[in-house]
Write an enzyme that holds these catalytic residues in place. Sequence first.
Site, PDB file in Angstrom:
ATOM      1  CD  GLU A 172     -11.009 -16.826 -32.025  1.00 20.67           C
ATOM      2  OE1 GLU A 172     -10.736 -16.019 -31.137  1.00 20.67           O
ATOM      3  OE2 GLU A 172     -10.492 -17.951 -32.112  1.00 20.67           O
TER       4      GLU A 172
ATOM      5  CB  SER B  60      -2.359 -21.155 -26.563  1.00 24.99           C
ATOM      6  OG  SER B  60      -1.898 -20.691 -25.311  1.00 24.99           O
TER       7      SER B  60
ATOM      8  CE  LYS C  13      -7.223 -22.374 -26.403  1.00 24.04           C
ATOM      9  NZ  LYS C  13      -7.741 -21.100 -25.907  1.00 24.04           N
TER      10      LYS C  13
ATOM     11  CG  HIS D   6     -34.740 -20.475 -29.708  1.00 23.60           C
ATOM     12  ND1 HIS D   6     -35.212 -19.212 -29.443  1.00 23.60           N
ATOM     13  CD2 HIS D   6     -35.700 -21.084 -30.456  1.00 23.60           C
ATOM     14  CE1 HIS D   6     -36.412 -19.062 -29.991  1.00 23.60           C
ATOM     15  NE2 HIS D   6     -36.720 -20.188 -30.611  1.00 23.60           N
TER      16      HIS D   6
END
Length: 459
Positions: free
Chosen positions: A290, A277, A283, A156
């Site tokens: 992804e 970024s 970043k 979970h």
Amino acid sequence: MTKLWGGRFTKTAEEWVDAFGASIGFDQALVMEDIQGSIAHVTMLGKCGILTSEETEQIKAGLEKLKEKAKAGELEFSVQNEDIHLNLEKFLIDEIGPVGGKLHTGRSRNDQVATDMHLYLRNETKNIMEALRNVQQALLNQASNHVETLIPGYTHLQRAQPVSFAHHLMAYFWMLERDFGRFEDSLKRVNVSPLGAGALAGTTFPIDRAYSAELLGFDSIYENSLDAVSDRDFIVEFLSAASVTMMHLSRLCEELILWSSQEFQFIEMDDAFATGSSIMPQKKNPDMAELIRGKTGRVYGGLFSLLTTLKGLPLAYNKDMQEDKEGMFDAVHTVKGSLKIFAGMIDTMDVRTEVMEKAVHNDFSNATELADYLAAKGLPFRDAHEVVGKLVLTAINKGVFLLDLSYEDFQAAHPLFEQDIYEVLEPKTVVARRNSAGGTGFEQVKIALKKAASILENE
Ligand code: ARG
């Protein structure tokens, strides 16, 4: 320009209609397979005396020439000639004259295209299997370095019980092992020859299907000509195996993305597999992970699209079936590309063992140990669970973890607790003691690593 099949037509279609129906834009990827299939077919025609040996040799020489031109990128495909089959036939006739028109004796584009697809998928399935092996090797290498590195195991997405990081990585090794098996098994059905099925019913020429199959390295031939030209289940199977593989990769991507976040900081992606970024200078994004997660949907799409295309089709060939190709090509490229990136990402990621170490000491994931401890001393597990639940609450109220509680706290919770409880609660002990088959205990993990290594060595 007249069509190769133009005899019964009095009017030509408009260019834009031709363009809509043409598959040459994508099926040119089958150029080598189509030539290979044609060489086998004409060799068979020669052997069976359907063409003379002179004709056979002329056609073969022409096809070899086309192969060279294809390799050199010198073939200029045209939409007017619809697909790879008609384009090549036209090139052949241009190359060697009217005798080139004899190549299509006893054959149809329907068995021809099916043959091309079988050849194509046989080759690409093997490439994918090899790429899968590389990812498995990368997982095994990382795992071998991290048998004793502990991370919180989750259910979970809540911390559950600590596990060896190697054990976690190896979970994916075994998923990919099953994926490998699925592709390997599908090869049995890919490696069957549809050639010689003709348009749908076979042919009047005395062909030898077994011989052309043998020339192409197929294990057997389709038993039924209608089935041979109509079915695409071998592609459905490929797309299905590809979908499962992408689903597995996508799950690991999700974990890599989580682990590289500020919140986890368990790993850092190598610069080679991350991007920055354009606006936020701090970043470092796990873009490749992804993207693979994102591409998974495309491969599922290919599977669903083909299943849907096929479901309402009467036998035998229908033009709808031309739609079998783009999804398949796309899936092949996507899976191969994803696996290649994956091996690199796993190989080069920096595993931050000190953060993981801290994490497993700062949670309640050793609570099950306490319950097992009491249960091993005879207390019914359900009662032990209750006792430990209360103890966890005591710790939470004090703002500490279980290892920080005093001996008196333990004693107060239950008299069966003794001094050895502190040793039992150490995350290393927690992991080491899960020595059941397939568990995360270090001994089990080492056994698994050995098994995995022998699988890869026996290739
Ligand atoms: N381009 C076609 C396809 O990919 C080849 C088979 C065409 N057969 C036919 N009878 N029109 O499906």
